[in-house]
Enzyme design. Structure first.
Site, PDB file in Angstrom:
ATOM      1  N   ASP A 166      -1.486  -8.231  -2.454  1.00 40.08           N
ATOM      2  CA  ASP A 166      -2.920  -8.435  -2.603  1.00 40.08           C
ATOM      3  C   ASP A 166      -3.764  -7.525  -1.703  1.00 40.08           C
ATOM      4  O   ASP A 166      -3.504  -7.429  -0.506  1.00 40.08           O
ATOM      5  CB  ASP A 166      -3.208  -9.912  -2.240  1.00 40.08           C
TER       6      ASP A 166
ATOM      7  N   GLU B 113      -1.825  -4.026  -5.237  1.00 41.24           N
ATOM      8  CA  GLU B 113      -3.136  -4.166  -5.870  1.00 41.24           C
ATOM      9  C   GLU B 113      -4.080  -3.209  -5.157  1.00 41.24           C
ATOM     10  O   GLU B 113      -4.375  -3.379  -3.972  1.00 41.24           O
ATOM     11  CB  GLU B 113      -3.691  -5.577  -5.767  1.00 41.24           C
TER      12      GLU B 113
HETATM   13  C1  BGC Z   1      -7.487 -11.122  -5.494  1.00 42.84           C
HETATM   14  C2  BGC Z   1      -8.747 -11.911  -5.548  1.00 42.84           C
HETATM   15  C3  BGC Z   1      -9.044 -12.387  -4.124  1.00 42.84           C
HETATM   16  C4  BGC Z   1      -9.055 -11.228  -3.125  1.00 42.84           C
HETATM   17  C5  BGC Z   1      -8.940 -11.722  -1.702  1.00 42.84           C
HETATM   18  C6  BGC Z   1      -7.879  -9.924  -4.661  1.00 42.84           C
HETATM   19  O1  BGC Z   1      -7.034  -8.970  -4.786  1.00 42.84           O
HETATM   20  O2  BGC Z   1      -7.025 -10.729  -6.788  1.00 42.84           O
HETATM   21  O3  BGC Z   1      -8.666 -12.997  -6.444  1.00 42.84           O
HETATM   22  O4  BGC Z   1     -10.324 -12.982  -4.106  1.00 42.84           O
HETATM   23  O5  BGC Z   1      -7.988 -10.345  -3.321  1.00 42.84           O
HETATM   24  O6  BGC Z   1      -7.628 -12.138  -1.469  1.00 42.84           O
END
Ligand code: BGC
Length: 529
Positions: free
Chosen positions: A203, A269
């Protein structure tokens, strides 16, 4: 040797909204287990190869699980560790791999680590988070702004210092410069890898490291194609000092060393132009991430030139030896059936599933789910993402087959689209996804072949050749609302239709390469020689 994930089709399960087994209106792990045959393992399964599970860890749910209060347990609302072990086994019995969501940049402010860290300046956990003294005027240490608005700093009364947070104040920023903290996150990875998961979606990784000197960000430059300027605090500055710092690559290499102990996959991500994303696929995908989310297609508009640019940039900017990914929707973005229009969902899926790279599907897109009307949403998510997170629509009942209770979010339109109505209908979107995913299984060219674009056919035509071994498949899509006729004789002496968005035309006989007719929004995969 091809890695398992090259050619694989991924499917994001948003646990809160997938299937509720105990009637509390919130999806859970037992519910997911009960619906795995939809994904793989039954004759009419979708046929995907791996699922990515958004967080199910203990969390106050301020950011719906992306505010983690314990990295090595399961929140009771979703079930237990035993449920997770069973889910892992049930996936593997079906030949389905499972990725969990690793949230390494921040914890919840309810995590015991943060309770300790904020308790005193001298606590051993103090340096596990990013703290700084107030500016001379008593305000935040610098001008950084948070993704969800406001300053990226919050004053903590106990010790009079500010703590950093890239997102909500309830998500204090972990300090990856602290080796003990890094080891603790690595241990959490090993906890799940030892239980048999196949890897992690990682993430918001760009946020992992902040400038040590806490330098202010400059004002944002002119609006660019990549980040349409939302008028928010966050996009009003260039995040040069709090995102994408060079040291982030050291963090990723550390995560990769742990993943490599188990032969596990890491999917980063990264909301960044491919020019910057490429660095995270260092060493041909052997040193940092094997895969990283490529959002070029997701940010494209439904026009041939915009889509073509996204594809060419993806082909040109992924380093040699790396495998791209593509996605059109996820739990953070408006659903593409809403963005492009439901009537284009089939054509969009055709593109997603024929391009060179790993497609990431988002639960519900396979039946054409759209965003629920924002006006009908209770506003659980302060960032306004409820509309794309409504429960999965399994049947036409009021609860959509998702829950026997009161769903945590109103369903969008289970009477309009649902799995039950589409499962047995050969002309349904669901059956099309299934057919196309199967076609990838029997065509190495589609699954893992090289890509070469074809231009100049028609203003509304996207066309490219996928090639592997001796197999060549010409993919053509009419993105327009009028028929078009393509002369493909330069690339093919003969054509054999593999799969298409529409049933073959009644007059379908041996196709003449000099004149291939495409109806509006029609896509075809043609084996050529
Ligand atoms: C997630 C979101 C989240 C954010 C903070 C993003 O990459 O997909 O849903 O709010 O990171 O963790």
């Amino acid at each position: 040797m091809t890695d398992w994930w090259q050619g694989a089709v991924f499917y994001q399960v948003y646990p809160r909204s997938f299937a509720d087994s105990d009637g509390d209106g919130i999806g859970d792990i037992q519910g997911i287990i009960g619906r795995l045959d939809h994904l793989r393992g039954a004759p009419d399964s979708l046929g995907v190869d791996a699922i990515w599970l958004s967080p199910v860890y203990p969390s106050p749910q301020v950011d719906f699980g992306y505010d983690v209060a314990n990295y090595t347990d399961v929140d009771p609302v979703f079930g237990t560790l035993a449920d997770m072990d069973r889910l892992i086994d049930e996936c593997h019995e079906r030949g389905l791999r499972i990725l969990l969501d690793l949230v390494p940049c921040h914890t919840s402010d309810q995590h015991p680590w943060f309770h300790a860290s904020r308790s005193s300046l001298s606590d051993p956990h103090r340096d596990w988070y990013v703290w700084a003294d107030a500016a001379p005027d008593g305000g935040p240490p610098n001008n950084w702004t948070a993704v969800f608005g406001g300053p990226a700093w919050t004053l903590d009364a106990t010790t009079g210092q500010y703590f950093a947070h890239t997102f909500y104040p309830h998500q204090p920023q972990l300090n990856w410069r602290n080796p003990a903290m890094a080891q603790a996150v690595h241990a959490a990875m090993r906890f799940w890898l030892a239980r048999g998961i196949d890897g992690f979606r990682v993430d918001a990784i760009q946020a992992a490291v902040k400038d040590e000197r806490l330098r202010d960000n400059p004002p944002a430059g002119p609006p660019d194609r990549w980040f349409p300027r939302l008028d928010s605090d966050f996009t009003a500055q260039e995040h040069l000092w709090d995102l994408d710092r060079p040291e982030v690559h050291d963090v990723v290499r550390g995560l990769r060393r742990v993943a490599d102990e188990y032969g596990a996959l890491l999917v980063g991500e990264l909301y960044a132009p491919l020019e910057r994303l490429a660095a995270y696929l260092a060493g041909g995908g052997r040193e940092e991430f094997q895969l990283a989310f490529n959002f070029e297609l997701l940010h494209a508009t439904w026009r041939r030139d915009s889509l073509a640019l996204a594809i060419e940039r993806s082909e040109a900017l992924h380093p040699a030896g790396t495998w791209p990914t593509y996605a059109l929707s996820n739990h953070d973005q408006s659903r593409h059936a809403s963005r492009f229009g439901r009537h284009r969902a089939r054509a969009a899926a055709f593109l997603l599933l024929t391009l060179r790279g790993a497609p990431f599907l988002y639960a519900g897109e396979e039946i054409g789910m759209v965003d629920a009307p924002a006006s009908a949403m209770p506003g659980h998510d302060r960032a306004g993402r409820d509309p794309q997170r409504t429960p999965m629509q399994w049947d036409a009942s009021a609860g959509g087959g998702f829950t026997a209770g009161a769903p945590w979010l109103p369903l969008a339109d289970p009477d309009v689209v649902n799995v039950e109505a589409q499962r047995g209908d050969p002309d349904s979107l669901l059956s099309f996804y299934r057919r196309l995913i199967r076609a990838r299984k029997t065509s190495r060219a589609l699954a893992t072949g090289e890509h070469r674009s074809i231009f100049g056919l028609d203003a509304d035509a996207l066309a490219f050749i996928r090639e592997a071994d001796q197999e060549r498949v010409l993919v053509a899509l009419n993105v327009g609302d009028a028929p078009c006729r393509l002369d493909l004789s330069q690339w093919a002496r003969s054509l054999m239709r593999l799969v298409g968005t529409h049933a073959a035309p009644a007059s379908h006989t041996e196709m003449d390469p000099r004149s291939v007719e495409l109806r509006p929004l029609e896509g075809v995969c043609l084996r050529i020689d």
